[in-house]
Write a protein that holds these residues in place. Sequence first.
Motif, PDB file in Angstrom:
ATOM      1  N   THR A   1      47.145  40.152  34.479  1.00  0.00           N
ATOM      2  CA  THR A   1      48.445  41.101  34.253  1.00  0.00           C
ATOM      3  C   THR A   1      47.770  41.472  33.252  1.00  0.00           C
ATOM      4  O   THR A   1      48.110  40.909  31.850  1.00  0.00           O
TER       5      THR A   1
ATOM      6  N   GLY B   1      48.123  30.821  37.794  1.00  0.00           N
ATOM      7  CA  GLY B   1      47.086  32.615  37.767  1.00  0.00           C
ATOM      8  C   GLY B   1      46.037  32.236  37.115  1.00  0.00           C
ATOM      9  O   GLY B   1      45.154  31.107  37.655  1.00  0.00           O
TER      10      GLY B   1
ATOM     11  N   ALA C   1      44.067  32.006  34.773  1.00  0.00           N
ATOM     12  CA  ALA C   1      43.722  30.922  33.330  1.00  0.00           C
ATOM     13  C   ALA C   1      42.223  31.150  32.528  1.00  0.00           C
ATOM     14  O   ALA C   1      41.498  30.252  32.759  1.00  0.00           O
TER      15      ALA C   1
ATOM     16  N   ASN D   1      40.896  23.958  39.407  1.00  0.00           N
ATOM     17  CA  ASN D   1      40.877  23.715  40.534  1.00  0.00           C
ATOM     18  C   ASN D   1      41.267  24.355  41.685  1.00  0.00           C
ATOM     19  O   ASN D   1      41.913  25.186  41.804  1.00  0.00           O
TER      20      ASN D   1
HETATM   21  P1  NAD Z   1      48.119  30.436  34.867  1.00  0.00           P
HETATM   22  O1  NAD Z   1      48.742  29.781  36.258  1.00  0.00           O
HETATM   23  O2  NAD Z   1      46.442  30.755  34.390  1.00  0.00           O
HETATM   24  O3  NAD Z   1      47.402  29.296  33.632  1.00  0.00           O
HETATM   25  C1  NAD Z   1      48.375  28.199  33.556  1.00  0.00           C
HETATM   26  C2  NAD Z   1      48.032  27.053  32.556  1.00  0.00           C
HETATM   27  O4  NAD Z   1      46.770  25.940  33.462  1.00  0.00           O
HETATM   28  C3  NAD Z   1      46.673  27.104  31.984  1.00  0.00           C
HETATM   29  O5  NAD Z   1      46.338  26.340  30.785  1.00  0.00           O
HETATM   30  C4  NAD Z   1      45.561  27.220  32.641  1.00  0.00           C
HETATM   31  O6  NAD Z   1      44.235  26.825  32.149  1.00  0.00           O
HETATM   32  C5  NAD Z   1      45.668  26.213  34.023  1.00  0.00           C
HETATM   33  N1  NAD Z   1      45.630  25.999  35.013  1.00  0.00           N
HETATM   34  C6  NAD Z   1      46.396  27.284  36.047  1.00  0.00           C
HETATM   35  N2  NAD Z   1      45.644  27.053  36.630  1.00  0.00           N
HETATM   36  C7  NAD Z   1      43.958  25.958  36.590  1.00  0.00           C
HETATM   37  C8  NAD Z   1      43.297  25.464  38.403  1.00  0.00           C
HETATM   38  N3  NAD Z   1      43.156  26.601  39.315  1.00  0.00           N
HETATM   39  N4  NAD Z   1      42.600  24.561  37.332  1.00  0.00           N
HETATM   40  C9  NAD Z   1      43.091  24.649  37.028  1.00  0.00           C
HETATM   41  N5  NAD Z   1      43.628  24.754  35.663  1.00  0.00           N
HETATM   42  C10 NAD Z   1      45.022  25.148  35.933  1.00  0.00           C
HETATM   43  O7  NAD Z   1      49.379  31.258  33.818  1.00  0.00           O
HETATM   44  P2  NAD Z   1      49.766  31.998  32.131  1.00  0.00           P
HETATM   45  O8  NAD Z   1      48.037  31.387  31.223  1.00  0.00           O
HETATM   46  O9  NAD Z   1      50.421  32.247  31.884  1.00  0.00           O
HETATM   47  O10 NAD Z   1      48.564  33.662  32.985  1.00  0.00           O
HETATM   48  C11 NAD Z   1      46.808  33.631  32.830  1.00  0.00           C
HETATM   49  C12 NAD Z   1      47.110  35.013  33.463  1.00  0.00           C
HETATM   50  O11 NAD Z   1      47.429  35.007  34.943  1.00  0.00           O
HETATM   51  C13 NAD Z   1      48.296  36.385  33.545  1.00  0.00           C
HETATM   52  O12 NAD Z   1      47.231  37.892  32.715  1.00  0.00           O
HETATM   53  C14 NAD Z   1      49.240  36.027  34.133  1.00  0.00           C
HETATM   54  O13 NAD Z   1      50.042  37.582  33.987  1.00  0.00           O
HETATM   55  C15 NAD Z   1      48.537  35.771  35.678  1.00  0.00           C
HETATM   56  N6  NAD Z   1      49.278  35.361  36.704  1.00  0.00           N
HETATM   57  C16 NAD Z   1      48.422  35.864  38.114  1.00  0.00           C
HETATM   58  C17 NAD Z   1      49.732  35.483  38.417  1.00  0.00           C
HETATM   59  C18 NAD Z   1      49.248  35.594  40.564  1.00  0.00           C
HETATM   60  O14 NAD Z   1      48.369  36.685  40.132  1.00  0.00           O
HETATM   61  N7  NAD Z   1      50.040  35.294  41.329  1.00  0.00           N
HETATM   62  C19 NAD Z   1      50.286  34.011  38.947  1.00  0.00           C
HETATM   63  C20 NAD Z   1      50.682  33.722  37.762  1.00  0.00           C
HETATM   64  C21 NAD Z   1      50.173  34.489  36.072  1.00  0.00           C
END
Ligand code: NAD
Length: 504
Positions: free
Chosen positions: A90, A280, A282, A291
């Motif tokens: 976002t 999100g 990440a 993952n």
């Molecule tokens: P995030 O879920 O992307 O990451 C949170 C933590 O979890 C980070 O440390 C990340 O490295 C880890 N992580 C997330 N998914 C992972 C995976 N598949 N494998 C390994 N580690 C993983 O949340 P955030 O950092 O708050 O958000 C990042 C971006 O994603 C923002 O722009 C947010 O708006 C967006 N977002 C999108 C969605 C969606 O598209 N459905 C959902 C949530 C957040």
Amino acid sequence: MSAKLPALEHPPTHPKCTATRITVAPGDGIGPEITAAVLVILSAAGANLEAEYMEVGERVYQAGNTSGIPEETWESIRRTRVLLKGPITTPQGGGYKSLNVTLRKTLGLYANVRPCQAYAPYIPSRHPAMDVVIIRENEEDLYAGIEHRQTPDVTQCLKLITRSGSERIVRYAFEYARRHGRKRVTCFTKDNIMKITDGLFHRVFDEVARQYPDIETSHQIVDIGMANFVHRPEAYDVVVLPNLYGDILSDIAAQMTGSVGIGGSVNIGPGGALFEAIHGSAPDLPPNVANPSGLLLAAVEMLHHLGRSEVGETVHNAWLVTIEDGIHTADIANEATVECATTKQFTQAVIERLGRKPKHLPVAKSTPQATPNMDAPKAERASAVTPSWPVEAKALVGVDVFFDWNVGLPEELATRLEAAAMSELALKMITNRGVKVWPNGHPETICTDHWRCRFQAREPGAEIAHAQIVSLLHALNAAGFDFIKMENLYNFDGKPGYALGQGQ
Ligand code: NAD
């Protein structure tokens, strides 16, 4: 797109199966990489899908499209009615609409389904027996996005709960439970406070529950319900909730399984279905570390939805064997990990295990039409909904007029209103933030500049006409009042369709 996405093949092992077209939006950050991983696994499993790759997300936003979804992506989704979506980033700053909320609401994807299962001891969880499905209403509640700043001090967000929306999601939850052999459906609301809105959701839950005598049901107030859930999730099976509570509980539940990185999410309705991971994009992760499990488990649900349950079962079991064999990506690595795998190594490990079943974790079962077909013809759906809809007599019995006013005590406001509103309607009550301040208010009540003033017929309980409200507003306008909104008061079959406003 940074990662190269595979073309999905049509394996010769399924000669009778024609390929099903799906829309694939890889998204941002780790999105393209995990999407590629998932598609390679699906292809190797013989899913027989044909992908229409479409763009959504950051670049689309930055190109000036405030929803993040270009027209060709909408066209593709309308064609395929199935979207597999990677996470998106976002953009910072205002002016952007939530892409996920836009997709859910535009396509009528009213149900959000999140299976939350622990995989202990392979992925440690404090709740090893947890196996819950959270079913969240996806379109209504405080997510209608109807917000206003009404006075210098006061903002409001409208909470909309409909009978039809509540009935759709509750029925979906019961159908889901039945088709998946689940025994219990629990509903959480806060109807001890929000008696009309949450009260409706609870009442509809009770009505629909009576049509599923084979399923145990219970209702809990959301605060103590969530506390119990966190303490003993194994006591829950399917939980159905209005939008906001569902949003909160589904993330808590996913985290309780051991990692949000393994959670998949389904958004479904008559307009189509959207499958995604719950995490999100990440942006902090380097390449080849993410993952892909969350998106893969969402894709398994997609296969069930498409009627490819056998392939879904094969992929799910191969993933379970991979987890059991201790092949884990860095985010879920723990004492049981045998190999800390990159995204590509993990993907390959799942492919190598296609056809195998887990020895210790529960074997994934083929669930034909795991996502119930709610896309029944309109007439059929209407008849499923209408029996519980009584025909009620609706009578207009008053109006609440809200004022921006900041120049005195409630008694002064009442005096001025009574002097100004020389209409057939009488001022009956004034509240401030829902607390009655006139007549018989308490001097301790802290008041803002936002006053709700109730006008009703002088004869108690009598019906009024819209014209009387119009003349009341004319009189208030002439007296220089800033009325900022009004809400009509209706009785339905003689019962008030409005809160009594005593600040309960
Ligand atoms: P995030 O879920 O992307 O990451 C949170 C933590 O979890 C980070 O440390 C990340 O490295 C880890 N992580 C997330 N998914 C992972 C995976 N598949 N494998 C390994 N580690 C993983 O949340 P955030 O950092 O708050 O958000 C990042 C971006 O994603 C923002 O722009 C947010 O708006 C967006 N977002 C999108 C969605 C969606 O598209 N459905 C959902 C949530 C957040």
